[in-house]
Design an enzyme around this catalytic site. Sequence first.
Site, PDB file in Angstrom:
ATOM      1  N   TRP A  73     -45.859  30.839  12.048  1.00  0.00           N
ATOM      2  CA  TRP A  73     -44.821  31.318  11.125  1.00  0.00           C
ATOM      3  C   TRP A  73     -44.116  32.540  11.720  1.00  0.00           C
ATOM      4  O   TRP A  73     -42.882  32.643  11.699  1.00  0.00           O
ATOM      5  CB  TRP A  73     -45.426  31.707   9.779  1.00  0.00           C
ATOM      6  CG  TRP A  73     -45.973  30.622   8.910  1.00  0.00           C
ATOM      7  CD1 TRP A  73     -47.230  30.571   8.361  1.00  0.00           C
ATOM      8  CD2 TRP A  73     -45.299  29.452   8.409  1.00  0.00           C
ATOM      9  NE1 TRP A  73     -47.380  29.455   7.573  1.00  0.00           N
ATOM     10  CE2 TRP A  73     -46.211  28.747   7.579  1.00  0.00           C
ATOM     11  CE3 TRP A  73     -44.023  28.935   8.591  1.00  0.00           C
ATOM     12  CZ2 TRP A  73     -45.877  27.558   6.941  1.00  0.00           C
ATOM     13  CZ3 TRP A  73     -43.687  27.741   7.950  1.00  0.00           C
ATOM     14  CH2 TRP A  73     -44.608  27.065   7.143  1.00  0.00           C
TER      15      TRP A  73
ATOM     16  N   ASP B  41     -47.656  34.633   7.274  1.00  0.00           N
ATOM     17  CA  ASP B  41     -46.860  33.600   6.609  1.00  0.00           C
ATOM     18  C   ASP B  41     -45.600  34.202   5.975  1.00  0.00           C
ATOM     19  O   ASP B  41     -44.504  33.650   6.065  1.00  0.00           O
ATOM     20  CB  ASP B  41     -47.648  32.900   5.501  1.00  0.00           C
ATOM     21  CG  ASP B  41     -49.091  32.602   5.843  1.00  0.00           C
ATOM     22  OD1 ASP B  41     -49.730  33.410   6.548  1.00  0.00           O
ATOM     23  OD2 ASP B  41     -49.596  31.567   5.379  1.00  0.00           O
TER      24      ASP B  41
END
Length: 839
Positions: free
Chosen positions: A680, A602
């Site tokens: 991501w 992330d």
Amino acid sequence: MKHVSLLLNSIASRKLIYGGLLLVAITGCSPEKASEQQTSAAAPAPATQGQYQVATAEISNANDFSLQQEPVYFSFYDLGIDSNDAAKLAVLVGDQVQASQSVDTDGDGALDGLLFVSDFAPAERKNFVISTDPAIVKPALKKQTQAEISIKEGGEWNGKVYEGGTFKNVDSVNPPPQYTDHSYWIRYEGPGIESDKVAYRIYLDWRNGFDIFGKKVSDVVLQNVGLDGYESYHHNADWGVDVLKVGKSLGMGGFGFWNGKSVELVSQTDSRSATITNNGDIYSGFRINYNGWQVNNQKLDMTAHFAMNAGSRLVKVNLSKTERLPNMAIGLVKHPGTSLLQGNQETSGYAWTYVASWGKQSLSGENDHLGMAIIFRRDDRAQQTEDETSYVSVMKDKGGQLEYYFLAAWEHELDGVKTEAEFKAYLDREVLRLTKEPRVRFESTLSAEAKKKPLTADVALNWTKALADSELDRKTLNYHYQGWDENRRRPSKFEYDVVGLQIMALQALNEVSPDARYVDAAEKVTGSFIADDGHIHTFEPELFSIDLTKPGDVVMVLEQRTGEEKYRKAVDFLRENLKRHPRTSGGAFWHRSTYPNQLWLDGVYMGMPFLAQYAALYETGEQQHESFKEAVHEFVIAREQLRNPDTGLYYHAWDESKKAPWANKETGQASQYWLRGLGWYAMALVDVLDYLPESETELRKTMIDITQELAADLVRYQDAETGTWWQILDKPGAIANYRESSGSAMFTYFYAKAVNKGYLPESYRDVAIKAYQGLINEFVTVHKDGKISMTDQCLVAGLGFGRDGSYDYYMTERIFSNDAKGNGPFIFAGVEMYKLLKQ
């Protein structure tokens, strides 16, 4: 066909039911409305198709145990119909009609959706059709739920006591000022609700007590309880008996205010009233309005809605207050000799858990066992405590709203729970059932018709604008400083999802389809967090959360667009904070200070596009080169530490210290390949390349090599049927796993942009198109008002603080709709698909 989790278990947290499914605001319904609710029972029926078909749904049990009479709810809004069609609706599995009822879940006096129930074997998948075919015969169903209020008429008041008269059921009641406890005016002293398992009543007076009628039969019985006064139901009868002594406690799942030492009940009010909202065969409910509750040196109005499903002991409670009130308390009466039981506290904050009591606490006999419980989301509780009379759960205030369940299990009910071990096993299963809702792939006829147009550049752009515009109308602009984060139920912050990702997506959309609303959103939302001196409201620099860097992308856009000094000061501050950010020994940014030594996929997206863009805009020479190197290095170390060469997939995270509970003790890696985590990373690859100039030959080659490697690996996991990807990438079809939309949108964006930019060969064009068509077919719902919703978004997933990183953990996180973590990538993907198809 799209997939959404639209279950009655979660109605209170949605109004577009995860498609939007909004927060329940509880008002009332007349008995005329209740009498309009249709019911049906399993019976042969003709096949339905063509003009009568409203929707189809593929529903699967997400658990390894069976479900009986599992409730499933679809709003009329998602079905694409008006409430006028409610009486015609029927639900079929093959040629078998399912028990169904049109319901008013928010208690506003209007039917809002269709509820049906069905049994599921462990992990079973069924296909349903929702139809208005008049040829379908809907035989009556045995009544399994009831809500009622009964008051006396024909007598007269003598002080606080009503003398004479006979009881008459009414749809609502507003007690006169003299009404209080033991006034003999309301039968069994308040509204009642029951299922085929158990019944409850709530005192409509200063005590606000919650009491239990234990039942020995499966028939509805409340209509016969207390006809001769208060005494009879305290004695064993064929139907059952009052089994709880409430006193001045919270009773069975009641609520009040925790003052730090004890619970203050909802006693001092200007008035209170009750209204039946539903009185159907498989779903019933009522609402209580508490007007002018005086508590905590303030006065507020509060509404509580109570609802029960057939086959269940649980009562769903939705509380809505006009003012925020800290330390709302819920709980159970504390009887001597009872055991306090608690459910799993080491779980996701959105997962359900419980507090319960078990013991010989029944009024019906000295040796009768009774279990009671409240069920709530783990993160909703601030603390567990007790006072003289009650076990107390003190709850957080999340915008004046609270949802929870209460339940009772008496050993003498039919197939009653006999032991503490049985009771705990039952509760553990109930919280799993609530947490791991059935997976629902759903397609309305309205949506299907809208998707028939062949995919072209203009069609892709229209879908993109439709979601962007729908969300602007729904809630995007509410995320400004001192605004409200609707999905998380908290004040808005300078965070990555709406304030960063979704607003940035609108700027990308504006480049291909200019619209002043998209431009204005950047300043109205993200810009609102920047003070005149460049200070960033709500930003916590010492937390060193890489997530909080993401809105800086938008701040740079604002600085370039306006030239305002405050924006430059803000982005400079974010860049300086990155220089101080703690790193692993190899130079990877920690995810944040509370996750020490940890690199998450992330975080690569949250920080590296900002770093590269800042360098491209504001740095020169060797300083710029070093920043570019630092950004690219994050991808390299993520690949080294997280990629499994056997699968080509990346684990969600890595802990260099190997101390995190989720970390492999030898490698430090998490155990699962989480779709959005790798999404991501994929988006970050193509975004950082935007800012690396051609002169950075080696750095660009490194990024393009990783891009090409990842593209070849990911295509092997693309779902052949739909073109999308699964929540846990390498376990398609596993129990509870589902095709997830936010990560699928991220991969679609990755492929389309990489082809557009020339990082991938034209052979990947078909992969991108298949993925985008899958996004539309699988995850878009079209509503009758012209808006659309994006469904099947994993609301949030992480590691630590109760999140153990197991496969089962990822299956327990909430499935949502219209969240920025899916909306933003959907918009980005649509923009790139528009460019791809225009070529």
